[in-house]
Design a protein around this motif. Structure first.
Motif, mmCIF file in Angstrom:
data_model
loop_
_atom_site.group_PDB
_atom_site.id
_atom_site.type_symbol
_atom_site.label_atom_id
_atom_site.label_comp_id
_atom_site.label_asym_id
_atom_site.label_seq_id
_atom_site.Cartn_x
_atom_site.Cartn_y
_atom_site.Cartn_z
ATOM 1 N N UNK A 137 0.818 -1.211 0.000
ATOM 2 C CA UNK A 137 0.000 0.000 0.000
ATOM 3 C C UNK A 137 0.849 1.256 0.000
ATOM 4 N N UNK A 138 1.900 1.275 0.829
ATOM 5 C CA UNK A 138 2.781 2.449 0.899
ATOM 6 C C UNK A 138 3.559 2.617 -0.393
ATOM 7 N N UNK A 139 4.138 1.525 -0.897
ATOM 8 C CA UNK A 139 4.967 1.615 -2.111
ATOM 9 C C UNK A 139 4.143 2.078 -3.301
ATOM 10 N N UNK A 140 2.995 1.424 -3.553
ATOM 11 C CA UNK A 140 2.233 1.750 -4.751
ATOM 12 C C UNK A 140 1.508 3.087 -4.646
ATOM 13 N N UNK A 141 1.136 3.513 -3.451
ATOM 14 C CA UNK A 141 0.556 4.858 -3.337
ATOM 15 C C UNK A 141 1.628 5.926 -3.554
ATOM 16 N N UNK A 142 2.866 5.629 -3.141
ATOM 17 C CA UNK A 142 3.971 6.559 -3.406
ATOM 18 C C UNK A 142 4.252 6.644 -4.899
ATOM 19 N N UNK A 143 4.256 5.492 -5.574
ATOM 20 C CA UNK A 143 4.476 5.476 -7.028
ATOM 21 C C UNK A 143 3.369 6.253 -7.735
ATOM 22 N N UNK A 144 2.117 6.027 -7.325
ATOM 23 C CA UNK A 144 1.000 6.746 -7.943
ATOM 24 C C UNK A 144 1.114 8.248 -7.702
ATOM 25 N N UNK A 145 1.527 8.647 -6.487
ATOM 26 C CA UNK A 145 1.712 10.071 -6.191
ATOM 27 C C UNK A 145 2.819 10.688 -7.024
ATOM 28 N N UNK A 146 3.922 9.957 -7.208
ATOM 29 C CA UNK A 146 5.027 10.474 -8.036
ATOM 30 C C UNK A 146 4.614 10.607 -9.494
ATOM 31 N N UNK A 147 3.876 9.627 -9.999
ATOM 32 C CA UNK A 147 3.395 9.707 -11.386
ATOM 33 C C UNK A 147 2.461 10.906 -11.542
ATOM 34 N N UNK A 148 1.583 11.101 -10.579
ATOM 35 C CA UNK A 148 0.666 12.244 -10.619
ATOM 36 C C UNK A 148 1.455 13.566 -10.576
ATOM 37 N N UNK A 149 2.488 13.590 -9.736
ATOM 38 C CA UNK A 149 3.320 14.790 -9.630
ATOM 39 C C UNK A 149 4.048 15.076 -10.940
ATOM 40 N N UNK A 150 4.566 14.043 -11.579
ATOM 41 C CA UNK A 150 5.267 14.215 -12.858
ATOM 42 C C UNK A 150 4.318 14.673 -13.948
ATOM 43 N N UNK A 151 3.124 14.097 -14.009
ATOM 44 C CA UNK A 151 2.186 14.440 -15.072
ATOM 45 C C UNK A 151 1.546 15.811 -14.849
ATOM 46 N N UNK A 152 1.097 16.093 -13.639
ATOM 47 C CA UNK A 152 0.333 17.304 -13.385
ATOM 48 C C UNK A 152 1.143 18.390 -12.678
ATOM 49 N N UNK A 153 2.310 18.093 -12.172
ATOM 50 C CA UNK A 153 3.158 19.072 -11.539
ATOM 51 C C UNK A 153 2.726 19.470 -10.143
ATOM 52 N N UNK A 154 1.708 18.813 -9.623
ATOM 53 C CA UNK A 154 1.246 19.077 -8.256
ATOM 54 C C UNK A 154 0.572 17.818 -7.736
ATOM 55 N N UNK A 155 0.416 17.787 -6.431
ATOM 56 C CA UNK A 155 -0.232 16.595 -5.841
ATOM 57 C C UNK A 155 -1.650 16.897 -5.467
#
Length: 155
Positions: A137-155
């Motif tokens: 849960x921690x690893x994949x939510x972190x990966x999803x947050x990083x992908x979101x940050x890269x794509x949209x530039x914000x969390x």
């Protein structure tokens, strides 16, 4: 000569495995997963709606928490009485919804190892089930947050 005997033995073994392996229908399994999972979700929604009618001033979050606790409690009771195994055999993946499936996994592990004691049996096995879930849960939510940050530039 030896290769021929090995090939014959392997063929006999393969025929034996094919003879005793139960056959399943893909579409039947898919349908059972769909309706068992859907029924579980409908029951959860029904519990939510009933509590919302009884307590109209209660917040959505609190109603969701109560519904989750009831689903978890019922899954644990069903596991203890052996009903959950029957449902899981029929429903397959539909019975492993996140809340009910996790409750079943934890309660069945604690029941299986209760003879080894409270600490080294029940507690250790509960943490062996919870650990991978929390880590993933921690690893994949972190990966999803990083992908979101890269794509949209914000969390």
């Amino acid at each position: 000569m030896n290769n021929s005997l090995t090939d014959k033995r392997n063929k006999r073994y393969g025929d034996y495995v094919n003879a005793i392996t139960p056959t399943t229908s893909f579409w039947k399994s898919l349908w059972n997963s769909f309706w068992i999972g859907g029924l579980t979700c409908c029951i959860g929604q029904g519990v939510f709606d009933i509590f919302k009618m009884i307590f109209p001033s209660m917040s959505q979050d609190m109603l969701g928490n109560i519904t989750s606790m009831i689903l978890i409690s019922v899954a644990i009771l069903f596991t203890g009485f052996g009903f959950y195994d029957v449902i899981a055999r029929r429903g397959g993946a539909g019975s492993f919804l996140p809340i009910t499936g996790f409750a079943n996994a934890m309660s069945s592990a604690s029941m299986e190892f209760k003879t080894e004691g409270l600490i080294f049996g029940t507690s250790v096995k509960l943490f062996s089930v919870v650990g991978p879930v929390v880590v993933n849960g921690i690893v994949w939510s972190t990966v999803a947050g990083l992908i979101h940050l890269i794509i949209f530039g914000r969390i």
